[in-house]
Scaffold this motif. Structure first.
Motif, PDB file in Angstrom:
ATOM      1  N   GLY A 160      62.384  29.801  38.273  1.00  0.00           N
ATOM      2  CA  GLY A 160      62.402  29.691  39.724  1.00  0.00           C
ATOM      3  C   GLY A 160      61.917  30.930  40.445  1.00  0.00           C
ATOM      4  O   GLY A 160      62.317  31.194  41.576  1.00  0.00           O
ATOM      5  N   VAL A 161      61.052  31.709  39.785  1.00  0.00           N
ATOM      6  CA  VAL A 161      60.532  32.945  40.380  1.00  0.00           C
ATOM      7  C   VAL A 161      59.052  32.768  40.686  1.00  0.00           C
ATOM      8  O   VAL A 161      58.288  32.292  39.842  1.00  0.00           O
ATOM      9  CB  VAL A 161      60.729  34.148  39.435  1.00  0.00           C
ATOM     10  CG1 VAL A 161      60.046  35.386  40.012  1.00  0.00           C
ATOM     11  CG2 VAL A 161      62.208  34.414  39.225  1.00  0.00           C
ATOM     12  N   GLY A 162      58.658  33.115  41.897  1.00  0.00           N
ATOM     13  CA  GLY A 162      57.251  33.090  42.281  1.00  0.00           C
ATOM     14  C   GLY A 162      56.783  34.488  42.626  1.00  0.00           C
ATOM     15  O   GLY A 162      57.568  35.305  43.129  1.00  0.00           O
ATOM     16  N   ALA A 163      55.523  34.781  42.328  1.00  0.00           N
ATOM     17  CA  ALA A 163      54.974  36.113  42.597  1.00  0.00           C
ATOM     18  C   ALA A 163      53.712  35.992  43.435  1.00  0.00           C
ATOM     19  O   ALA A 163      52.875  35.113  43.199  1.00  0.00           O
ATOM     20  CB  ALA A 163      54.676  36.847  41.301  1.00  0.00           C
ATOM     21  N   TYR A 164      53.601  36.846  44.422  1.00  0.00           N
ATOM     22  CA  TYR A 164      52.407  36.896  45.266  1.00  0.00           C
ATOM     23  C   TYR A 164      51.911  38.333  45.279  1.00  0.00           C
ATOM     24  O   TYR A 164      52.647  39.254  45.651  1.00  0.00           O
ATOM     25  CB  TYR A 164      52.738  36.441  46.690  1.00  0.00           C
ATOM     26  CG  TYR A 164      51.562  36.522  47.644  1.00  0.00           C
ATOM     27  CD1 TYR A 164      50.639  35.481  47.728  1.00  0.00           C
ATOM     28  CD2 TYR A 164      51.367  37.641  48.450  1.00  0.00           C
ATOM     29  CE1 TYR A 164      49.562  35.551  48.584  1.00  0.00           C
ATOM     30  CE2 TYR A 164      50.288  37.723  49.315  1.00  0.00           C
ATOM     31  CZ  TYR A 164      49.385  36.676  49.380  1.00  0.00           C
ATOM     32  OH  TYR A 164      48.315  36.755  50.228  1.00  0.00           O
ATOM     33  N   ASP A 165      50.642  38.520  44.861  1.00  0.00           N
ATOM     34  CA  ASP A 165      50.048  39.858  44.819  1.00  0.00           C
ATOM     35  C   ASP A 165      50.885  40.797  43.954  1.00  0.00           C
ATOM     36  O   ASP A 165      51.081  41.967  44.286  1.00  0.00           O
ATOM     37  CB  ASP A 165      49.901  40.425  46.243  1.00  0.00           C
ATOM     38  CG  ASP A 165      48.929  41.600  46.293  1.00  0.00           C
ATOM     39  OD1 ASP A 165      48.202  41.798  45.313  1.00  0.00           O
ATOM     40  OD2 ASP A 165      48.924  42.312  47.310  1.00  0.00           O
ATOM     41  N   GLY A 192      27.940  34.832  44.024  1.00  0.00           N
ATOM     42  CA  GLY A 192      28.636  36.106  44.132  1.00  0.00           C
ATOM     43  C   GLY A 192      29.851  36.244  43.233  1.00  0.00           C
ATOM     44  O   GLY A 192      29.961  35.613  42.182  1.00  0.00           O
ATOM     45  N   GLU A 193      30.785  37.069  43.674  1.00  0.00           N
ATOM     46  CA  GLU A 193      31.948  37.450  42.879  1.00  0.00           C
ATOM     47  C   GLU A 193      32.919  36.286  42.688  1.00  0.00           C
ATOM     48  O   GLU A 193      33.267  35.590  43.632  1.00  0.00           O
ATOM     49  CB  GLU A 193      32.674  38.612  43.563  1.00  0.00           C
ATOM     50  CG  GLU A 193      33.928  39.066  42.846  1.00  0.00           C
ATOM     51  CD  GLU A 193      34.566  40.262  43.525  1.00  0.00           C
ATOM     52  OE1 GLU A 193      35.597  40.736  43.028  1.00  0.00           O
ATOM     53  OE2 GLU A 193      34.019  40.711  44.550  1.00  0.00           O
ATOM     54  N   HIS A 194      33.389  36.111  41.443  1.00  0.00           N
ATOM     55  CA  HIS A 194      34.389  35.096  41.133  1.00  0.00           C
ATOM     56  C   HIS A 194      35.319  35.602  40.035  1.00  0.00           C
ATOM     57  O   HIS A 194      34.938  36.439  39.217  1.00  0.00           O
ATOM     58  CB  HIS A 194      33.736  33.782  40.690  1.00  0.00           C
ATOM     59  CG  HIS A 194      33.191  32.968  41.811  1.00  0.00           C
ATOM     60  ND1 HIS A 194      31.984  33.239  42.399  1.00  0.00           N
ATOM     61  CD2 HIS A 194      33.703  31.901  42.482  1.00  0.00           C
ATOM     62  CE1 HIS A 194      31.759  32.373  43.379  1.00  0.00           C
ATOM     63  NE2 HIS A 194      32.794  31.545  43.446  1.00  0.00           N
ATOM     64  N   GLN A 195      36.545  35.067  40.041  1.00  0.00           N
ATOM     65  CA  GLN A 195      37.527  35.355  39.006  1.00  0.00           C
ATOM     66  C   GLN A 195      38.164  34.037  38.579  1.00  0.00           C
ATOM     67  O   GLN A 195      38.354  33.144  39.403  1.00  0.00           O
ATOM     68  CB  GLN A 195      38.627  36.283  39.525  1.00  0.00           C
ATOM     69  CG  GLN A 195      38.147  37.589  40.119  1.00  0.00           C
ATOM     70  CD  GLN A 195      39.307  38.384  40.680  1.00  0.00           C
ATOM     71  OE1 GLN A 195      40.174  38.847  39.945  1.00  0.00           O
ATOM     72  NE2 GLN A 195      39.354  38.521  41.983  1.00  0.00           N
ATOM     73  N   ASP A 296      41.488  32.622  44.077  1.00  0.00           N
ATOM     74  CA  ASP A 296      41.249  33.134  45.436  1.00  0.00           C
ATOM     75  C   ASP A 296      39.944  32.670  46.086  1.00  0.00           C
ATOM     76  O   ASP A 296      39.926  32.307  47.259  1.00  0.00           O
ATOM     77  CB  ASP A 296      41.276  34.667  45.476  1.00  0.00           C
ATOM     78  CG  ASP A 296      42.623  35.235  45.087  1.00  0.00           C
ATOM     79  OD1 ASP A 296      43.632  34.531  45.287  1.00  0.00           O
ATOM     80  OD2 ASP A 296      42.674  36.360  44.575  1.00  0.00           O
ATOM     81  N   ARG A 297      38.828  32.684  45.347  1.00  0.00           N
ATOM     82  CA  ARG A 297      37.530  32.469  45.973  1.00  0.00           C
ATOM     83  C   ARG A 297      36.709  31.465  45.168  1.00  0.00           C
ATOM     84  O   ARG A 297      36.618  31.563  43.951  1.00  0.00           O
ATOM     85  CB  ARG A 297      36.784  33.809  46.049  1.00  0.00           C
ATOM     86  CG  ARG A 297      35.416  33.765  46.742  1.00  0.00           C
ATOM     87  CD  ARG A 297      34.816  35.165  46.699  1.00  0.00           C
ATOM     88  NE  ARG A 297      33.732  35.345  47.646  1.00  0.00           N
ATOM     89  CZ  ARG A 297      32.446  35.460  47.315  1.00  0.00           C
ATOM     90  NH1 ARG A 297      32.087  35.377  46.053  1.00  0.00           N
ATOM     91  NH2 ARG A 297      31.524  35.655  48.245  1.00  0.00           N
ATOM     92  N   LEU A 298      36.106  30.506  45.870  1.00  0.00           N
ATOM     93  CA  LEU A 298      35.186  29.563  45.249  1.00  0.00           C
ATOM     94  C   LEU A 298      34.035  29.356  46.226  1.00  0.00           C
ATOM     95  O   LEU A 298      34.156  28.633  47.203  1.00  0.00           O
ATOM     96  CB  LEU A 298      35.897  28.239  44.939  1.00  0.00           C
ATOM     97  CG  LEU A 298      35.142  27.260  44.029  1.00  0.00           C
ATOM     98  CD1 LEU A 298      34.884  27.866  42.665  1.00  0.00           C
ATOM     99  CD2 LEU A 298      35.898  25.951  43.899  1.00  0.00           C
ATOM    100  N   TYR A 299      32.915  30.029  45.976  1.00  0.00           N
ATOM    101  CA  TYR A 299      31.759  30.014  46.875  1.00  0.00           C
ATOM    102  C   TYR A 299      30.707  29.076  46.282  1.00  0.00           C
ATOM    103  O   TYR A 299      29.899  29.470  45.450  1.00  0.00           O
ATOM    104  CB  TYR A 299      31.209  31.437  47.017  1.00  0.00           C
ATOM    105  CG  TYR A 299      30.257  31.661  48.170  1.00  0.00           C
ATOM    106  CD1 TYR A 299      29.480  30.631  48.691  1.00  0.00           C
ATOM    107  CD2 TYR A 299      30.122  32.923  48.742  1.00  0.00           C
ATOM    108  CE1 TYR A 299      28.611  30.837  49.738  1.00  0.00           C
ATOM    109  CE2 TYR A 299      29.251  33.151  49.795  1.00  0.00           C
ATOM    110  CZ  TYR A 299      28.489  32.108  50.278  1.00  0.00           C
ATOM    111  OH  TYR A 299      27.617  32.320  51.322  1.00  0.00           O
ATOM    112  N   LEU A 300      30.726  27.813  46.708  1.00  0.00           N
ATOM    113  CA  LEU A 300      29.805  26.799  46.209  1.00  0.00           C
ATOM    114  C   LEU A 300      28.470  26.886  46.944  1.00  0.00           C
ATOM    115  O   LEU A 300      28.422  27.132  48.150  1.00  0.00           O
ATOM    116  CB  LEU A 300      30.415  25.410  46.389  1.00  0.00           C
ATOM    117  CG  LEU A 300      31.734  25.176  45.628  1.00  0.00           C
ATOM    118  CD1 LEU A 300      32.440  23.939  46.157  1.00  0.00           C
ATOM    119  CD2 LEU A 300      31.468  25.038  44.139  1.00  0.00           C
ATOM    120  N   CYS A 301      27.387  26.688  46.208  1.00  0.00           N
ATOM    121  CA  CYS A 301      26.076  26.884  46.848  1.00  0.00           C
ATOM    122  C   CYS A 301      25.059  25.808  46.491  1.00  0.00           C
ATOM    123  O   CYS A 301      23.855  26.052  46.543  1.00  0.00           O
ATOM    124  CB  CYS A 301      25.519  28.266  46.520  1.00  0.00           C
ATOM    125  SG  CYS A 301      25.563  28.703  44.770  1.00  0.00           S
TER     126      CYS A 301
END
Length: 323
Positions: A160-165, A192-195, A296-301
């Motif tokens: 029941g533990v959540g973590a942000y950043d 561009g940048e993706h993770q 965090d990021r999804l830059y579709l092109c």
């Protein structure tokens, strides 16, 4: 004559002392003899050690503040020597922004940054007990821990533990998981940048990337690939050089293929970082891994905006699953 000579001697000595004083202060200022450096700026005018906020099309100078209309924005700090640590104090108006981050370059590679949350509207409105150590904040619906340090000791073993950043360093295991032999192919174009995360068990980490440089901006365009193990330790790093075309008048480059194969890895979740500017397009990802979750990021092109650079884009909807 003797009085004049004495006056000249005293005047010359005074001048020498003044020069030595100024020179000494310049040395002290630039060489940081006491091991401390304090800088202050509104980031509106360049100083010898602090830049302004850039690029200009994302950060509009409104006189006594910047209006950030697109992210990320940057400022640089020049230091004559290396320091073991740095403290940053920044004043900002969040406006209607849900989140605001401050990041720093992790190393000399330009496109690799570590971010920390400065403002999160949703978290600020949580009406739970709060504990903070000055950097991290712990929210508890039912108070069990008296400090953040007490929580960190056992946090990765609690339900029941959540973590942000924040990295809990938990060992995430998928039950009934088994490797596959067929390839998963992602043909959606990414810019561009993706993770992303992927999962391994009794198999190699096996990825093939097809990339192209669209050359819309001046300068060299690099791709840096980093891989982190389940404990957050970097186990792989690779720099993919520029395509050789540096002008924004150059055409898009021919496709290049990058292969990564890492064997004998422990079971768990691995993080892959593709650090690049927006001139780099990831045209295809081929992998044996079954699980991929972008962060965090999804830059579709795949759209007509880039028809001047690519004629083989697929103008079709993309289905994305998210929580």
């Amino acid at each position: 004559m003797k009085k004049i000579t004495k006056f000249r001697i005293l005047f010359n000595l005074g001048g020498i002392c003044l020069i030595l004083f100024i020179f000494g202060n310049l040395i002290k200022k630039d060489f940081i003899l006491d091991g401390k450096l304090s800088l202050e700026s509104n980031l509106e005018e360049k100083t010898p050690m602090l830049s302004i906020v850039y690029p200009e099309h994302r950060a509009i100078n409104q006189g006594n503040y910047y209006q950030i209309i697109s992210e990320p924005v940057y400022f640089t700090v020049r230091s004559p020597i290396n320091f073991e640590k740095a403290e940053v104090e920044i004043e900002f108006d969040p406006g209607d922004q849900e989140t605001i981050y401050l990041g720093y370059a992790e190393d000399e590679e330009e496109w690799s940054y570590k971010t920390h949350t400065l403002h999160n509207k949703s978290l600020n409105n949580i009406d739970w007990d709060q504990k903070t150590d000055g950097l991290n904040t712990l929210w508890q619906k039912d108070t069990q821990f008296e400090s953040v340090a007490d929580f960190i000791k056992v946090g990765n073993s609690l339900d029941g533990v959540g973590a942000y950043d924040f990295e809990l360093k938990e060992n995430f295991i998928l039950n009934n998981y088994s490797p596959q032999t067929k390839d998963n192919i992602i043909e959606n174009c990414l810019r561009g940048e993706h993770q992303f995360y992927t999962y391994l068990k009794d198999e190699a980490l096996d990825f093939n990337f097809k990339i192209q440089d669209i050359n819309r901006t001046e300068g060299e365009d690099y791709l840096i690939i980093k891989i982190y193990n389940p404990q957050g330790k970097k186990i792989y790093s690779r720099l993919i050089s520029d395509d050789g075309y540096n002008s924004n008048l150059d055409p898009a480059s021919d496709p290049r293929y990058i292969s990564i194969y890492l064997d004998n890895l422990d079971e768990g979740v691995y993080k892959i970082e593709l650090s690049a500017n927006d001139d780099i397009f990831i045209r295809e990802i081929k992998t044996k891994q079954q699980k991929i979750a972008f962060i965090d990021r999804l830059y579709l092109c795949d759209n007509p905006e880039y028809v001047d650079g690519f004629i083989d884009l697929k103008y079709q909807p993309t289905t994305v699953q998210t929580s």
